[in-house]
Write a protein that holds these residues in place. Structure first.
Motif, PDB file in Angstrom:
ATOM      1  N   ARG A   1      -6.910   8.310  17.172  1.00  0.00           N
ATOM      2  CA  ARG A   1      -5.544   8.152  16.655  1.00  0.00           C
ATOM      3  C   ARG A   1      -5.292   6.733  16.196  1.00  0.00           C
ATOM      4  O   ARG A   1      -4.670   6.507  15.138  1.00  0.00           O
ATOM      5  N   GLN A   2      -5.771   5.764  16.947  1.00  0.00           N
ATOM      6  CA  GLN A   2      -5.599   4.368  16.560  1.00  0.00           C
ATOM      7  C   GLN A   2      -6.343   4.058  15.268  1.00  0.00           C
ATOM      8  O   GLN A   2      -5.823   3.355  14.389  1.00  0.00           O
ATOM      9  N   ARG A   3      -7.541   4.595  15.137  1.00  0.00           N
ATOM     10  CA  ARG A   3      -8.331   4.365  13.926  1.00  0.00           C
ATOM     11  C   ARG A   3      -7.658   4.980  12.700  1.00  0.00           C
ATOM     12  O   ARG A   3      -7.557   4.340  11.649  1.00  0.00           O
ATOM     13  N   HIS A   4      -7.142   6.209  12.846  1.00  0.00           N
ATOM     14  CA  HIS A   4      -6.457   6.849  11.722  1.00  0.00           C
ATOM     15  C   HIS A   4      -5.175   6.105  11.367  1.00  0.00           C
ATOM     16  O   HIS A   4      -4.823   5.994  10.179  1.00  0.00           O
ATOM     17  N   ALA A   5      -4.461   5.604  12.371  1.00  0.00           N
ATOM     18  CA  ALA A   5      -3.241   4.842  12.104  1.00  0.00           C
ATOM     19  C   ALA A   5      -3.562   3.560  11.346  1.00  0.00           C
ATOM     20  O   ALA A   5      -2.842   3.177  10.401  1.00  0.00           O
ATOM     21  N   GLU A   6      -4.633   2.876  11.717  1.00  0.00           N
ATOM     22  CA  GLU A   6      -5.039   1.662  11.006  1.00  0.00           C
ATOM     23  C   GLU A   6      -5.424   1.975   9.570  1.00  0.00           C
ATOM     24  O   GLU A   6      -5.086   1.215   8.644  1.00  0.00           O
ATOM     25  N   GLN A   7      -6.115   3.080   9.355  1.00  0.00           N
ATOM     26  CA  GLN A   7      -6.514   3.456   8.002  1.00  0.00           C
ATOM     27  C   GLN A   7      -5.302   3.797   7.136  1.00  0.00           C
ATOM     28  O   GLN A   7      -5.245   3.405   5.964  1.00  0.00           O
ATOM     29  N   ARG A   8      -4.336   4.532   7.708  1.00  0.00           N
ATOM     30  CA  ARG A   8      -3.129   4.857   6.939  1.00  0.00           C
ATOM     31  C   ARG A   8      -2.346   3.597   6.604  1.00  0.00           C
ATOM     32  O   ARG A   8      -1.869   3.439   5.469  1.00  0.00           O
ATOM     33  N   ARG A   9      -2.219   2.702   7.566  1.00  0.00           N
ATOM     34  CA  ARG A   9      -1.479   1.471   7.320  1.00  0.00           C
ATOM     35  C   ARG A   9      -2.181   0.613   6.269  1.00  0.00           C
ATOM     36  O   ARG A   9      -1.528   0.035   5.384  1.00  0.00           O
ATOM     37  N   ALA A  10      -3.512   0.515   6.366  1.00  0.00           N
ATOM     38  CA  ALA A  10      -4.259  -0.264   5.372  1.00  0.00           C
ATOM     39  C   ALA A  10      -4.164   0.363   3.987  1.00  0.00           C
ATOM     40  O   ALA A  10      -4.064  -0.346   2.977  1.00  0.00           O
ATOM     41  N   THR A  11      -4.189   1.691   3.922  1.00  0.00           N
ATOM     42  CA  THR A  11      -4.070   2.373   2.628  1.00  0.00           C
ATOM     43  C   THR A  11      -2.712   2.119   1.993  1.00  0.00           C
ATOM     44  O   THR A  11      -2.619   1.805   0.795  1.00  0.00           O
ATOM     45  N   LEU A  12      -1.646   2.232   2.778  1.00  0.00           N
ATOM     46  CA  LEU A  12      -0.304   1.979   2.250  1.00  0.00           C
ATOM     47  C   LEU A  12      -0.140   0.522   1.842  1.00  0.00           C
ATOM     48  O   LEU A  12       0.467   0.220   0.802  1.00  0.00           O
ATOM     49  N   THR A  13      -0.691  -0.393   2.646  1.00  0.00           N
ATOM     50  CA  THR A  13      -0.606  -1.817   2.302  1.00  0.00           C
ATOM     51  C   THR A  13      -1.357  -2.110   1.015  1.00  0.00           C
ATOM     52  O   THR A  13      -0.850  -2.821   0.131  1.00  0.00           O
TER      53      THR A  13
END
Length: 230
Positions: A12-24
């Motif tokens: 979950r933490q890894r997916h959250a980081e990926q989503r945040r990086a994608t949006l950024t």
């Protein structure tokens, strides 16, 4: 049994980081592309105005020469060098990591300008040749001329320049490698972090995602450019 909750939490933490990086990445690339296309259009318009004034009788000025060739000089300096210079200049003035989004947008926008200018300038010059006398006779200038007269001819070249600028901004690692942090992460920065921690599977997935998005933008830009030339 105890490893399963930890593994799920890590996923979950890894997916959250990926989503945040994608949006950024998408947000910064969008702003950088808009800024790059806007600055390119302003520079092209200034060069055209100076060329028309020279055609009226005055000699080519240093300002016109700078507007004609100045944007290409940014390709001589790599983004990492520009980022390092700004990092050293700002480190004693402010928190360099707090201004990371501004620096990423500004440097990427400037680095993409030569490509945007190359896509926009021929169409702008052609539209100016066709409509210059009519606009002078009717007193149409500025935003009114751009929106009513030149926009149909410039729409596709502007979209081409925007797509190229966004693809370049999405894939850039030079500036974010210096200004990136846990609070400001882009896909290239997260890819570098994954490779640095030997998470090759995660890094491969991020590289595939980034490559597909950039490839799609380049294909769109190439298609728009061919339609504009046709």
């Amino acid at each position: 049994s105890q490893c399963a909750p930890r593994r799920d939490q890590y996923q979950r933490q890894r997916h959250a980081e990926q989503r945040r990086a994608t949006l950024t990445s998408a947000g910064l690339a969008l702003i950088a592309a808009l800024l790059s296309v806007s600055l390119s259009l302003v520079l092209i318009a200034a060069r055209r105005a100076l060329a028309l004034r020279r055609r009226a009788g005055s000699a080519m000025s240093l300002l016109e020469h700078a507007a004609d060739t100045g944007a290409g000089f940014v390709l001589v300096v790599p983004p990492i060098v520009l980022g390092a210079g700004w990092f050293l200049a700002l480190r004693n003035i402010t928190d360099v990591f707090a201004v990371a989004p501004v620096m990423v947008v500004a440097v990427n926008a400037v680095m993409a300008m030569p490509f945007a200018i190359r896509a926009i300038r021929p169409a702008y010059d052609a539209a100016s040749e066709r409509h210059e006398r009519l606009c002078l006779a009717l007193g149409i200038s500025g935003w009114t001329r751009l929106s009513l007269i030149d926009w149909p001819s410039l729409r596709r070249p502007l979209a081409t320049g925007f797509a190229f600028a966004m693809a370049l901004s999405l894939g850039d690692l030079g500036v974010i490698a210096l200004f990136g942090s846990d609070s400001v992460q882009t896909l290239p920065y997260l890819l570098l972090a994954r490779m640095g921690s030997y998470r090759t599977a995660d890094a491969a997935g991020l590289a595939l995602l980034l490559g597909l998005v950039c490839l799609m933008l380049v294909v769109v830009a190439d298609g728009l450019g061919r339609e504009a030339r046709a």
